[in-house]
Each structure stands twice: as structure tokens, then as C-alpha cells.
Scaffold this motif. Structure first.
Motif, PDB file in Angstrom:
ATOM      1  N   SER A  28       0.945  -1.106   0.084  1.00  0.00           N
ATOM      2  CA  SER A  28       0.088  -0.033   0.023  1.00  0.00           C
ATOM      3  C   SER A  28       0.954   1.327   0.051  1.00  0.00           C
ATOM      4  O   SER A  28       0.525   2.119  -0.496  1.00  0.00           O
ATOM      5  CB  SER A  28      -0.765   0.072   1.136  1.00  0.00           C
ATOM      6  OG  SER A  28      -0.247  -0.214   2.494  1.00  0.00           O
ATOM      7  N   ALA A  47       2.178   1.833  -3.538  1.00  0.00           N
ATOM      8  CA  ALA A  47       1.225   2.107  -4.466  1.00  0.00           C
ATOM      9  C   ALA A  47       0.762   3.616  -4.117  1.00  0.00           C
ATOM     10  O   ALA A  47       0.795   4.405  -5.187  1.00  0.00           O
ATOM     11  CB  ALA A  47      -0.230   1.342  -4.164  1.00  0.00           C
ATOM     12  N   LEU A  48       1.022   4.253  -2.847  1.00  0.00           N
ATOM     13  CA  LEU A  48       0.672   5.452  -2.721  1.00  0.00           C
ATOM     14  C   LEU A  48       1.867   6.464  -3.217  1.00  0.00           C
ATOM     15  O   LEU A  48       1.615   7.370  -3.860  1.00  0.00           O
ATOM     16  CB  LEU A  48       0.756   5.709  -1.137  1.00  0.00           C
ATOM     17  CG  LEU A  48       0.330   7.060  -0.703  1.00  0.00           C
ATOM     18  CD1 LEU A  48      -1.049   7.409  -1.187  1.00  0.00           C
ATOM     19  CD2 LEU A  48       0.308   7.172   0.694  1.00  0.00           C
ATOM     20  N   LEU A 106       1.321   6.488  -6.822  1.00  0.00           N
ATOM     21  CA  LEU A 106       0.269   7.481  -7.337  1.00  0.00           C
ATOM     22  C   LEU A 106       0.508   8.848  -7.086  1.00  0.00           C
ATOM     23  O   LEU A 106       0.236   9.644  -8.035  1.00  0.00           O
ATOM     24  CB  LEU A 106      -1.242   7.101  -6.296  1.00  0.00           C
ATOM     25  CG  LEU A 106      -1.828   5.831  -6.981  1.00  0.00           C
ATOM     26  CD1 LEU A 106      -2.854   5.861  -5.825  1.00  0.00           C
ATOM     27  CD2 LEU A 106      -2.196   5.893  -8.182  1.00  0.00           C
ATOM     28  N   LEU A 128       2.796   9.535 -10.159  1.00  0.00           N
ATOM     29  CA  LEU A 128       1.884   9.778 -11.234  1.00  0.00           C
ATOM     30  C   LEU A 128       1.259  11.111 -11.209  1.00  0.00           C
ATOM     31  O   LEU A 128       0.995  11.669 -12.238  1.00  0.00           O
ATOM     32  CB  LEU A 128       0.759   8.647 -11.296  1.00  0.00           C
ATOM     33  CG  LEU A 128       0.010   8.557 -12.771  1.00  0.00           C
ATOM     34  CD1 LEU A 128       0.955   8.420 -13.844  1.00  0.00           C
ATOM     35  CD2 LEU A 128      -0.978   7.379 -12.551  1.00  0.00           C
ATOM     36  N   ALA A 129       0.809  11.388 -10.040  1.00  0.00           N
ATOM     37  CA  ALA A 129       0.076  12.755  -9.905  1.00  0.00           C
ATOM     38  C   ALA A 129       0.976  13.923 -10.365  1.00  0.00           C
ATOM     39  O   ALA A 129       0.585  14.766 -10.716  1.00  0.00           O
ATOM     40  CB  ALA A 129      -0.581  13.024  -8.526  1.00  0.00           C
TER      41      ALA A 129
END
Length: 195
Positions: A4, A7-8, A11, A14-15
Motif C-alpha cells: 500500500s 502504491a501511494l 500514485l 503519477l499525480a
């Protein structure tokens, strides 16, 4: 690091990447709009210069042969394809070779018809002095408009050469903007500081 947390981090990266891509695309779009606006302004100044040249030809201050040549060159420049809509300006292709040749031809014809510095001063002091002053003003504005347009094109080209703009294809299908290369040098006696 847990699944997790990874993944954070992904993300978040990616942002940030999307935000930077959005800002880059906005910058490229803003520069393309600046190029289009400067092209429209340049076209307007060139049309104003051509109409001032026609006015000079009709004023009776030039000899008849020179007046005919100036009027013909001015009409040729006007008919060579002015930008009539914002959609035409978005092509980013400058003014096109035919228009650039016609505008350069008008410049050469005007310089030849007006003669040397003494002849230009005589025209300025003569009965059509206002017409010649109006032509000089329009000519100078056209020269400045071309410089501003070419600077806007140079800025857009610099940004479009950046690695991330090319990698993420932020310019889309918009063609690379072209500069406008034409002879627009004023006679020395008509320059704002030269007369």
C-alpha cells in the motif's frame, strides 16, 4: 515498504507527472496562441503599410512611373494572401513565401521610389509630408510587429524542443511555427532616430 505504501508513492509520482505535463501543455498552448496573435497583428500592420503606400502613390508627389510601381507593388502585397481569420493564423506557417516575396518587393520598390536621404527629407517637408509620415509610421510598426512575431516563434520553438514536451507529445499535432523573413528595413531618413 508495504504494498500500500508503494502504491501511494506511485500514485503520488503519477499525480506530480500529470500536473507537470498539464502545465507544460498549457505553456505550449499559450505560446501557440501568442504566435497566432502576433501573426494577425503583423498582417494588420503590413496591410496598413500597403494602404499607406497606395496613398503615397496617389498623392502626386512621386513621379508617375514610380507612383505606378509603388501602387502595383502595394496591391501585389495586399493580394498575396492576408490572414483573414484566426483559423488561418493557427497554421503556424508564417506568411508564406509568396506573401513574403511580395512584401519584400514593396519594401524595395518604396526605397527605390523615395530615393536617397535628401529626397526623403524633401518628401517629408513637401505638400505630402503627412502622407510620408503616415507611411513611415506604418512601416515602422510593421517592422516592430515582425520582430515581435519572430520572438514569439523563437519562444515557442525553444519550449517545443524541451525533452519532456517532445517525450509526452505536449504540442499535439500543431506544426512547428515559422518565422517571417522579409526585407522591411526603412530608409535611414524615415527611421525614428535617423531622420
Amino acid at each position: 515498504m508495504t504494498w500500500s505504501e508503494m502504491a501511494l508513492v506511485v500514485l503520488g509520482a503519477l499525480a506530480v507527472g500529470l500536473l507537470l505535463a498539464w502545465r507544460g501543455a498549457y505553456r505550449v498552448d499559450r505560446l501557440h496562441r501568442k504566435v497566432a496573435a502576433s501573426r494577425i497583428a503583423l498582417d494588420a500592420q503590413l496591410v496598413r503599410r500597403a494602404s499607406s503606400a497606395v496613398e503615397l502613390a496617389a498623392s502626386g508627389t512621386l513621379d508617375p512611373a514610380s507612383a505606378v510601381l509603388v501602387a502595383d507593388a502595394a496591391y501585389t502585397a495586399s493580394d498575396a494572401g492576408p490572414v483573414t481569420s484566426p483559423a488561418a493564423a493557427l497554421k503556424m506557417d508564417g506568411l508564406g513565401p509568396a506573401r513574403e516575396r511580395a512584401e519584400s518587393g514593396l519594401t524595395a520598390t518604396l526605397r527605390e521610389a523615395m530615393g536617397g536621404p535628401e529626397a526623403v527629407r524633401a518628401l517629408l517637408e513637401g505638400p505630402a509630408g503627412e502622407v510620408v509620415t503616415g507611411l513611415a509610421d506604418a512601416w515602422y510598426r510593421a517592422t516592430l510587429a515582425r520582430r515581435f512575431h519572430n520572438e514569439a516563434v523563437a519562444q515557442a520553438r525553444r519550449v517545443r524542443r524541451l525533452w519532456y514536451v517532445r517525450l509526452f507529445w505536449l504540442a499535439g499535432r500543431t506544426p512547428m511555427p515559422r518565422t517571417v523573413e522579409l526585407d522591411d528595413a526603412l530608409p535611414h531618413a524615415l527611421e525614428p532616430s535617423g531622420g
